[in-house]
Design an enzyme around this catalytic site. Structure first.
Site, PDB file in Angstrom:
ATOM      1  N   ASN A 156       0.815  -1.217   0.000  1.00 23.56           N
ATOM      2  CA  ASN A 156       0.000   0.000   0.000  1.00 23.56           C
ATOM      3  C   ASN A 156       0.852   1.273   0.000  1.00 23.56           C
ATOM      4  OD1 ASN A 156      -2.332   1.483   0.085  1.00 23.56           O
ATOM      5  ND2 ASN A 156      -2.890   0.948   2.180  1.00 23.56           N
ATOM      6  N   HIS A 201     -14.973  -5.279  11.226  1.00 16.44           N
ATOM      7  CA  HIS A 201     -14.513  -3.954  11.653  1.00 16.44           C
ATOM      8  C   HIS A 201     -15.659  -3.033  11.945  1.00 16.44           C
ATOM      9  CE1 HIS A 201     -10.180  -3.515  10.626  1.00 16.44           C
ATOM     10  NE2 HIS A 201     -10.440  -4.789  10.430  1.00 16.44           N
ATOM     11  N   ARG A 220     -13.606  -5.996  15.686  1.00 14.39           N
ATOM     12  CA  ARG A 220     -12.625  -4.976  16.063  1.00 14.39           C
ATOM     13  C   ARG A 220     -13.362  -3.656  16.208  1.00 14.39           C
ATOM     14  NH1 ARG A 220      -7.745  -2.319  12.487  1.00 14.39           N
ATOM     15  NH2 ARG A 220      -9.374  -0.806  12.064  1.00 14.39           N
ATOM     16  N   TYR A 270      -7.114   7.729  12.218  1.00 14.42           N
ATOM     17  CA  TYR A 270      -6.806   6.663  11.274  1.00 14.42           C
ATOM     18  C   TYR A 270      -7.409   5.338  11.758  1.00 14.42           C
ATOM     19  CZ  TYR A 270      -4.383   3.314   8.394  1.00 14.42           C
ATOM     20  OH  TYR A 270      -4.122   2.294   7.525  1.00 14.42           O
ATOM     21  N   ASP A 272      -7.310  -1.876  17.762  1.00 15.48           N
ATOM     22  CA  ASP A 272      -6.038  -1.614  17.077  1.00 15.48           C
ATOM     23  C   ASP A 272      -5.509  -0.248  17.500  1.00 15.48           C
ATOM     24  OD1 ASP A 272      -3.927  -1.399  15.332  1.00 15.48           O
ATOM     25  OD2 ASP A 272      -5.109  -1.702  13.501  1.00 15.48           O
ATOM     26  N   HIS A 323      -2.614   0.861  16.529  1.00 15.07           N
ATOM     27  CA  HIS A 323      -1.881   1.301  15.343  1.00 15.07           C
ATOM     28  C   HIS A 323      -0.561   1.990  15.680  1.00 15.07           C
ATOM     29  CE1 HIS A 323      -1.469   1.877  11.065  1.00 15.07           C
ATOM     30  NE2 HIS A 323      -2.500   1.069  10.938  1.00 15.07           N
ATOM     31  N   GLU A 371      -4.039  -4.587  19.579  1.00 15.84           N
ATOM     32  CA  GLU A 371      -3.153  -4.731  18.409  1.00 15.84           C
ATOM     33  C   GLU A 371      -2.169  -3.572  18.294  1.00 15.84           C
ATOM     34  OE1 GLU A 371      -5.448  -5.564  14.939  1.00 15.84           O
ATOM     35  OE2 GLU A 371      -4.081  -4.488  13.611  1.00 15.84           O
ATOM     36  N   GLU A 403       1.485  -6.842  11.399  1.00 13.45           N
ATOM     37  CA  GLU A 403       1.051  -6.578  10.016  1.00 13.45           C
ATOM     38  C   GLU A 403       2.148  -5.916   9.189  1.00 13.45           C
ATOM     39  OE1 GLU A 403      -2.416  -4.149  10.987  1.00 13.45           O
ATOM     40  OE2 GLU A 403      -1.404  -2.414  10.133  1.00 13.45           O
ATOM     41  N   ARG A 438       0.465 -11.340  13.539  1.00 16.57           N
ATOM     42  CA  ARG A 438      -0.447 -10.893  12.478  1.00 16.57           C
ATOM     43  C   ARG A 438       0.228 -10.747  11.116  1.00 16.57           C
ATOM     44  NH1 ARG A 438      -2.761  -6.630  12.314  1.00 16.57           N
ATOM     45  NH2 ARG A 438      -4.607  -7.492  11.360  1.00 16.57           N
ATOM     46  N   ASP A 497      -6.585  -3.334   1.510  1.00 14.79           N
ATOM     47  CA  ASP A 497      -5.461  -3.061   0.607  1.00 14.79           C
ATOM     48  C   ASP A 497      -4.644  -4.323   0.324  1.00 14.79           C
ATOM     49  OD1 ASP A 497      -4.964  -2.051   3.511  1.00 14.79           O
ATOM     50  OD2 ASP A 497      -2.957  -2.532   2.797  1.00 14.79           O
ATOM     51  N   GLU A 529      -8.403 -11.499   9.955  1.00 11.64           N
ATOM     52  CA  GLU A 529      -9.061 -10.213   9.706  1.00 11.64           C
ATOM     53  C   GLU A 529      -9.810 -10.290   8.374  1.00 11.64           C
ATOM     54  OE1 GLU A 529      -6.349  -6.922   9.212  1.00 11.64           O
ATOM     55  OE2 GLU A 529      -7.934  -5.447   9.524  1.00 11.64           O
ATOM     56  N   TRP A 582       2.530   5.874  13.841  1.00 10.26           N
ATOM     57  CA  TRP A 582       1.141   5.482  13.576  1.00 10.26           C
ATOM     58  C   TRP A 582       1.125   4.094  12.986  1.00 10.26           C
ATOM     59  CZ3 TRP A 582      -1.258   4.412   8.835  1.00 10.26           C
ATOM     60  CH2 TRP A 582      -0.399   4.555   7.732  1.00 10.26           C
TER      61      TRP A 582
HETATM   62  C1  GCO Z   1      -5.488  -3.280  10.041  1.00  9.75           C
HETATM   63  C2  GCO Z   1      -4.724  -2.091   9.721  1.00  9.75           C
HETATM   64  C3  GCO Z   1      -4.834  -1.449   8.387  1.00  9.75           C
HETATM   65  C4  GCO Z   1      -3.459  -1.033   7.888  1.00  9.75           C
HETATM   66  C5  GCO Z   1      -3.431  -0.930   6.403  1.00  9.75           C
HETATM   67  C6  GCO Z   1      -2.086  -0.469   5.912  1.00  9.75           C
HETATM   68  O1  GCO Z   1      -6.232  -3.718   9.190  1.00  9.75           O
HETATM   69  O2  GCO Z   1      -5.306  -3.783  11.136  1.00  9.75           O
HETATM   70  O3  GCO Z   1      -3.936  -1.559  10.685  1.00  9.75           O
HETATM   71  O4  GCO Z   1      -5.705  -0.367   8.406  1.00  9.75           O
HETATM   72  O5  GCO Z   1      -3.071   0.179   8.450  1.00  9.75           O
HETATM   73  O6  GCO Z   1      -3.787  -2.166   5.889  1.00  9.75           O
HETATM   74  O7  GCO Z   1      -1.992  -0.529   4.537  1.00  9.75           O
HETATM   75 MG    MG Z   2      -3.781  -3.009  12.292  1.00 10.69          MG
END
Ligand code: GCO
Ligand code: MG
Length: 402
Positions: free
Chosen positions: A37, A122, A147, A159, A210, A212, A236, A262, A283, A316, A339, A402
């Protein structure tokens, strides 16, 4: 059988995706997701310029050997661009192997360990009030895990909070947006939201959140402790993922289970977290962690340490990655959760697939291979459009994690 051709396809059916399609000399095809992404074209060039020429004429059956050839052979190991490119090749070769064998890929991985893949949905909304019907919507569709993300009073946008009723999209067109973040307001707000959610939905719905990567270890420790009464399934990415020692500190303070990975691209990113039992869910995902072959290795290490899988599956990551993830999810003993964010109708049309959702579970296709493809004619109608993930700033303008 030899690899006769490998095509790199970039398409934007509502958002950008990169796909590798490998074709053998007797006409069998395999597909792999290569989407990173906001950095899509870097992977497309890595594949086109450096990987595809070396694939031509190789035996597609030699999956492990090809993985080692691309990983060790390049000398420059790891990193998201390299590992995403390797993942695309690996995924496509598993697809081909399944088609040649006449079996769905999960059968080649040892067969099913469970009836279906439990997914989490989500629920997100700008305010706590708008959130409740969102969660109820998932419960109504049979989801066992949700989530939960909300806006924070005093911040104009956060975000990870999508617009209710629309497809989740983390990137925006052009150069990065620069939203503002305030840790104090967030830490004050989130436990109150979870208190309301638990009270409304009772003890049995699995709840996830999350962070993040936006907290320091001691801030995350406080949040984990404040959330303990609401029994989350996982918290997360509490701190930046590369700060592995941070997890040790969080662990000393809270029993809230932790998930991370992730942004991990190899077993080396998670080794200490897994062997030290500093996290509960790993993850990492097929497309960014070197494909089915390497992710299996990560999950096998995790199994030794009672760490379960929880693969990333945002919109994404293309339907090809999701299909591949489902085959692996079904075949590993230490599966945790997957997820799941449904793709847009445009994306689903470009990537025809046989996986389906039913009553809280996803099921992979039973057809040979991965059970997903790319419609190249349709894909060609959606040219690439530059889009970026945001840059996070504090109220005083400092760039923040972030
Ligand atoms: C999640 C995420 C996503 C990521 C995104 C980055 O699904 O847990 O944190 O929102 O930030 O896939 O490209
Ligand atoms: Mg995440």
């Amino acid at each position: 059988m030899r690899i006769a051709e490998a095509r790199v396809i970039v398409t934007c059916p509502g958002r950008n995706f990169v796909t590798l399609k490998v074709v053998t000399d007797d006409g069998v095809t395999g597909v792999g997701d290569a989407t990173l992404n906001g950095r899509e074209l870097a992977v497309a060039a890595y594949l086109r310029e450096h990987v595809v020429p070396a694939l031509l004429g190789r035996d597609p059956a030699r999956i492990e050997d090809t993985w080692q050839y691309l990983y060790r052979g390049a000398y420059w190991r790891r990193g998201p661009v390299t590992m995403t490119a390797i993942a695309a090749v690996d995924t496509a070769l598993w697809d081909i192997k399944g088609k040649v064998a006449g079996l769905p890929v999960y059968q080649l991985l040892g067969g099913r360990c469970r009836d279906g893949v439990t997914v989490y949905g989500h629920a997100s909304a700008a305010t706590a009030e708008e959130l409740m019907p969102e969660i109820a919507g998932y419960v109504g569709q049979g989801y066992r895990a949700v989530r939960v993300q909300t806006g924070v009073p005093g911040l104009s946008g956060v975000y990870g909070v999508g617009k209710p009723g629309s497809v989740y999209e983390p990137a925006s067109e052009g150069v990065p947006a620069e939203p503002v973040w305030d840790t104090g307001r967030y830490l004050d707000h989130v436990p109150r939201v979870f208190a309301d959610v638990r009270a409304e939905f009772g003890p049995h719905l699995k709840l996830l959140h999350d962070v993040h990567h936006r907290l320091t270890p001691i801030e995350a420790a406080r949040l984990g402790r404040d959330l303990e009464p609401f029994a989350l399934t996982w918290l997360e990415d509490p701190v930046p993922a590369e700060w592995q020692d941070g997890f040790r500190l969080i662990r000393q303070h809270t029993t809230t289970p932790l998930a991370v990975g992730e942004v991990f691209t190899s077993i080396w990113d998670c080794r200490e977290l897994i062997t030290g039992q500093l996290v509960d869910y790993i993850r990492a995902t097929v497309v960014h962690a070197g494909g089915i072959t390497h992710l299996r290795r990560i999950f096998d290490l995790a199994a030794l340490h009672q760490v379960r899988s929880g693969s990333h599956g945002a919109t994404d990551l293309s339907p090809i990655c999701l299909a591949a993830a489902l085959h692996l999810d079904l075949a590993i003993p230490n599966f945790g959760l997957q997820e799941y964010m449904p793709h847009s109708a445009e994306t689903d049309a470009v990537f025809p697939h046989g996986y389906h959702y039913e009553g809280g579970y996803l099921h992979p296709a039973e057809t040979p291979g991965l059970g997903v493809d790319i419609d190249e004619e349709l894909a060609a109608r959606y040219p690439y459009r530059a889009a970026s993930l945001p840059v996070n700033r504090l109220t005083d303008g400092t760039v923040h994690d972030w």
